[in-house]
Structures are given as C-alpha cells and as structure tokens.
Design an enzyme around this catalytic site. Sequence first.
Site, PDB file in Angstrom:
ATOM      1  N   GLN A  76       3.154  -3.763   3.577  1.00  0.00           N
ATOM      2  CA  GLN A  76       2.396  -2.552   3.929  1.00  0.00           C
ATOM      3  C   GLN A  76       0.971  -2.933   4.263  1.00  0.00           C
ATOM      4  O   GLN A  76       0.186  -2.103   4.692  1.00  0.00           O
ATOM      5  CB  GLN A  76       2.367  -1.591   2.736  1.00  0.00           C
ATOM      6  CG  GLN A  76       3.727  -1.095   2.328  1.00  0.00           C
ATOM      7  CD  GLN A  76       3.630  -0.381   0.985  1.00  0.00           C
ATOM      8  OE1 GLN A  76       3.377   0.814   0.924  1.00  0.00           O
ATOM      9  NE2 GLN A  76       3.850  -1.090  -0.096  1.00  0.00           N
TER      10      GLN A  76
ATOM     11  N   HIS B  87       2.951  -1.339   8.558  1.00  0.00           N
ATOM     12  CA  HIS B  87       1.822  -0.412   8.752  1.00  0.00           C
ATOM     13  C   HIS B  87       0.808  -0.921   9.772  1.00  0.00           C
ATOM     14  O   HIS B  87      -0.345  -0.476   9.770  1.00  0.00           O
ATOM     15  CB  HIS B  87       1.135  -0.127   7.410  1.00  0.00           C
ATOM     16  CG  HIS B  87       1.959   0.741   6.503  1.00  0.00           C
ATOM     17  ND1 HIS B  87       1.704   0.908   5.170  1.00  0.00           N
ATOM     18  CD2 HIS B  87       3.052   1.511   6.769  1.00  0.00           C
ATOM     19  CE1 HIS B  87       2.602   1.742   4.651  1.00  0.00           C
ATOM     20  NE2 HIS B  87       3.430   2.114   5.601  1.00  0.00           N
TER      21      HIS B  87
ATOM     22  N   LEU C  49       0.076  -4.504 -12.032  1.00  0.00           N
ATOM     23  CA  LEU C  49      -0.797  -4.572 -13.205  1.00  0.00           C
ATOM     24  C   LEU C  49      -0.320  -3.598 -14.271  1.00  0.00           C
ATOM     25  O   LEU C  49      -0.501  -3.816 -15.455  1.00  0.00           O
ATOM     26  CB  LEU C  49      -2.240  -4.202 -12.820  1.00  0.00           C
ATOM     27  CG  LEU C  49      -2.988  -5.156 -11.909  1.00  0.00           C
ATOM     28  CD1 LEU C  49      -4.374  -4.599 -11.611  1.00  0.00           C
ATOM     29  CD2 LEU C  49      -3.096  -6.540 -12.541  1.00  0.00           C
TER      30      LEU C  49
HETATM   31  P1  NAD Z   1      -2.224   1.022  -3.383  1.00  0.00           P
HETATM   32  O1  NAD Z   1      -3.674   0.696  -3.294  1.00  0.00           O
HETATM   33  O2  NAD Z   1      -1.813   2.455  -3.361  1.00  0.00           O
HETATM   34  O3  NAD Z   1      -1.694   0.382  -4.737  1.00  0.00           O
HETATM   35  C1  NAD Z   1      -1.999  -0.943  -5.111  1.00  0.00           C
HETATM   36  C2  NAD Z   1      -1.139  -1.291  -6.317  1.00  0.00           C
HETATM   37  O4  NAD Z   1      -1.393  -2.658  -6.625  1.00  0.00           O
HETATM   38  C3  NAD Z   1      -1.467  -0.468  -7.564  1.00  0.00           C
HETATM   39  O5  NAD Z   1      -0.251  -0.037  -8.143  1.00  0.00           O
HETATM   40  C4  NAD Z   1      -2.197  -1.462  -8.469  1.00  0.00           C
HETATM   41  O6  NAD Z   1      -1.896  -1.255  -9.847  1.00  0.00           O
HETATM   42  C5  NAD Z   1      -1.616  -2.785  -8.011  1.00  0.00           C
HETATM   43  N1  NAD Z   1      -2.518  -3.920  -8.170  1.00  0.00           N
HETATM   44  C6  NAD Z   1      -3.870  -3.962  -8.044  1.00  0.00           C
HETATM   45  N2  NAD Z   1      -4.335  -5.201  -8.215  1.00  0.00           N
HETATM   46  C7  NAD Z   1      -3.247  -5.970  -8.473  1.00  0.00           C
HETATM   47  C8  NAD Z   1      -3.076  -7.352  -8.751  1.00  0.00           C
HETATM   48  N3  NAD Z   1      -4.100  -8.199  -8.790  1.00  0.00           N
HETATM   49  N4  NAD Z   1      -1.819  -7.818  -8.959  1.00  0.00           N
HETATM   50  C9  NAD Z   1      -0.756  -6.973  -8.923  1.00  0.00           C
HETATM   51  N5  NAD Z   1      -0.856  -5.670  -8.667  1.00  0.00           N
HETATM   52  C10 NAD Z   1      -2.088  -5.177  -8.445  1.00  0.00           C
HETATM   53  O7  NAD Z   1      -1.493   0.189  -2.284  1.00  0.00           O
HETATM   54  P2  NAD Z   1      -0.137   0.348  -1.469  1.00  0.00           P
HETATM   55  O8  NAD Z   1       0.950   0.784  -2.397  1.00  0.00           O
HETATM   56  O9  NAD Z   1       0.014  -0.912  -0.695  1.00  0.00           O
HETATM   57  O10 NAD Z   1      -0.378   1.543  -0.438  1.00  0.00           O
HETATM   58  C11 NAD Z   1      -1.580   1.614   0.229  1.00  0.00           C
HETATM   59  C12 NAD Z   1      -1.632   1.622   1.737  1.00  0.00           C
HETATM   60  O11 NAD Z   1      -2.952   1.156   2.069  1.00  0.00           O
HETATM   61  C13 NAD Z   1      -0.732   0.702   2.463  1.00  0.00           C
HETATM   62  O12 NAD Z   1      -0.059   1.497   3.346  1.00  0.00           O
HETATM   63  C14 NAD Z   1      -1.626  -0.268   3.266  1.00  0.00           C
HETATM   64  O13 NAD Z   1      -1.328  -0.178   4.645  1.00  0.00           O
HETATM   65  C15 NAD Z   1      -3.022   0.186   3.086  1.00  0.00           C
HETATM   66  N6  NAD Z   1      -3.975  -0.857   2.631  1.00  0.00           N
HETATM   67  C16 NAD Z   1      -3.836  -2.157   2.984  1.00  0.00           C
HETATM   68  C17 NAD Z   1      -4.716  -3.128   2.496  1.00  0.00           C
HETATM   69  C18 NAD Z   1      -4.531  -4.561   2.919  1.00  0.00           C
HETATM   70  O14 NAD Z   1      -4.034  -4.806   4.015  1.00  0.00           O
HETATM   71  N7  NAD Z   1      -4.874  -5.544   2.088  1.00  0.00           N
HETATM   72  C19 NAD Z   1      -5.740  -2.772   1.645  1.00  0.00           C
HETATM   73  C20 NAD Z   1      -5.888  -1.423   1.304  1.00  0.00           C
HETATM   74  C21 NAD Z   1      -4.989  -0.467   1.810  1.00  0.00           C
END
Ligand code: NAD
Length: 236
Positions: free
Chosen positions: A95, A113, A208
């Site tokens: 995602q 995404h 987490l």
């Molecule tokens: P989310 O932010 O809704 O959830 C992140 C999840 O990761 C949470 O449940 C949290 O507890 C967990 N988490 C946080 N740090 C962690 C770690 N170090 N190790 C393990 N788990 C950890 O994210 P989502 O479910 O991917 O949905 C969000 C949407 O936002 C996606 O559709 C994505 O396209 C977009 N997005 C992408 C990025 C990226 O590309 N890096 C960043 C932000 C948002």
Amino acid sequence: MELNKYRHVVVLTGAGISAESGIKTFRDQDGLWENHKIEDVATPQGFLRNKTLVNQFYDQRRRQLLSPEVKPNLAHVALAEFEANFKGKFTLITQNVDNLHQRAGSKNIIPMHGELLKVRCLRTDKIFEWHGDVTSSTPCPCCQKAGGLRPHIVWFGEMPLFMDEIEESLRDCDLFLAIGTSGQVYPAAMFVQTARHQAQAHTIEFNLEKSANHSDFHQQIFGPAATTVPLFFTRT
Ligand code: NAD
C-alpha cells in the site's frame, strides 16, 4: 515455522514497514497525515479544490523520499532476501507509495496505491517517472498542457491498481503476511479474509499493536518491523 513448505507466500505491507526508515505513517494519533487532513490531500475532491496544496504536499513527500536519510530498513531487506532465495512463488503487495521495497531489491511488487515517483497526465492517463516538483505551470510531457499532471497516487474513493492480479495471488497463496498496516484502509483490509477463507492460507500479522482487523489473523507478532521481520525470516 518451516517456510520452504509453502508454495506461494503473499506479503501485504503498509506504512508501518517504512516508519523506521523515517517516513511517517498515515494516521498520527490526531488523525492527520503529516499535519494535513486526509480529505484535503488524499481525495480527488481535495485535488479539485486546491491543486496547489495537493501538489505541494506530494512534492514534499517526494523530496523526503529522495533525501539521503531515507533508506530501506532491515524489514525491507529481509523481504527482498527471502524472495531471492525462496524456491516457491513470492508476491509483495504494497500500500506504500515510497520506493523502499524496490530499492531493497524486491522484484515481484504490486504497488496497489500508486507510486510517489510517478505522475499521470489528467487527459491521457499516461504515466511518467517524476523526481521533481509539480506546479500549476509544469507542462505535461505528453500533452504539453500546464497543470495537466496529477500525482500517480490512488486517493480515497478511487479504485486501487492491479486488483485482478491481487485477487489471483490471494486466492492462490498458502501463507499470507501483513506487515505494518492498520487494517483500516479498504480493500486492503479484506485481503486477509480472502487468503484465509478462499485459499485456506495461514495468516500472520506484524504490527506494534493489535490492528483493527487483528481477529482475522491466525497469529500476531508484535514489535517494530525492522526487528520482527528479519527475525521471522532467519529463525524460520
Ligand atoms: P496506517 O498509517 O494506517 O497504519 C500503519 C500501521 O503500522 C499501524 O497499525 C501501526 O501500528 C503500524 N506501525 C507503525 N510503526 C510500525 C513499526 N515500526 N513496525 C510495525 N508496525 C508499525 O497505514 P496503512 O495501513 O498502510 O494505510 C495507510 C495508507 O497511507 C496507505 O494506503 C498508503 O498508501 C498511505 N501511506 C503510505 C506511506 C508510505 O508509502 N510509506 C506513508 C504514509 C501513508
């Protein structure tokens, strides 16, 4: 767990896997993404209302991704190494819109995404690699129209990409891992159910804390992904 007994491993990743690379996850506790309301920067309506704001938001995300501090972490690397050595089939559905899986060396990636380092022509839907900023005067490379580009990102209310391939993989897998995803964004939050109930796959989530759909999984592994994911692949 003996991983070589599996025929097709499907991994779904979310923003949590990139958190330890310095990219913030989607929802902070106050419900904002990098201090912006989600409806302002991650919906087609937000883009129609204020293209400049939305372009600037993704310009900042792009610049951050290209900065030297942001690098794949040990979880991205562990997935790429596993894929390189695994005898069966491996599919990585992400995602995330960053390119950290690609940079770690993962091959069979489905970026459902979209991708931050790509933009799309609003007229022709042609997609271009893009590392710079986008302003209202940036000409589109195909139609030359100023302001004719949008981020190649799937926003809320839009259909995720590659859904047929994803559905096919989920129905075929025998091990499904979800890493760093909150289980609040659909349809990705439903994938565990397809893998578990349609394909009878074993399902594990890495997070987490308990995600919104934690009860859909057979097993949970709690802790930061850059620690738990490499440990899982080396110990198993
Ligand atoms: P989310 O932010 O809704 O959830 C992140 C999840 O990761 C949470 O449940 C949290 O507890 C967990 N988490 C946080 N740090 C962690 C770690 N170090 N190790 C393990 N788990 C950890 O994210 P989502 O479910 O991917 O949905 C969000 C949407 O936002 C996606 O559709 C994505 O396209 C977009 N997005 C992408 C990025 C990226 O590309 N890096 C960043 C932000 C948002």
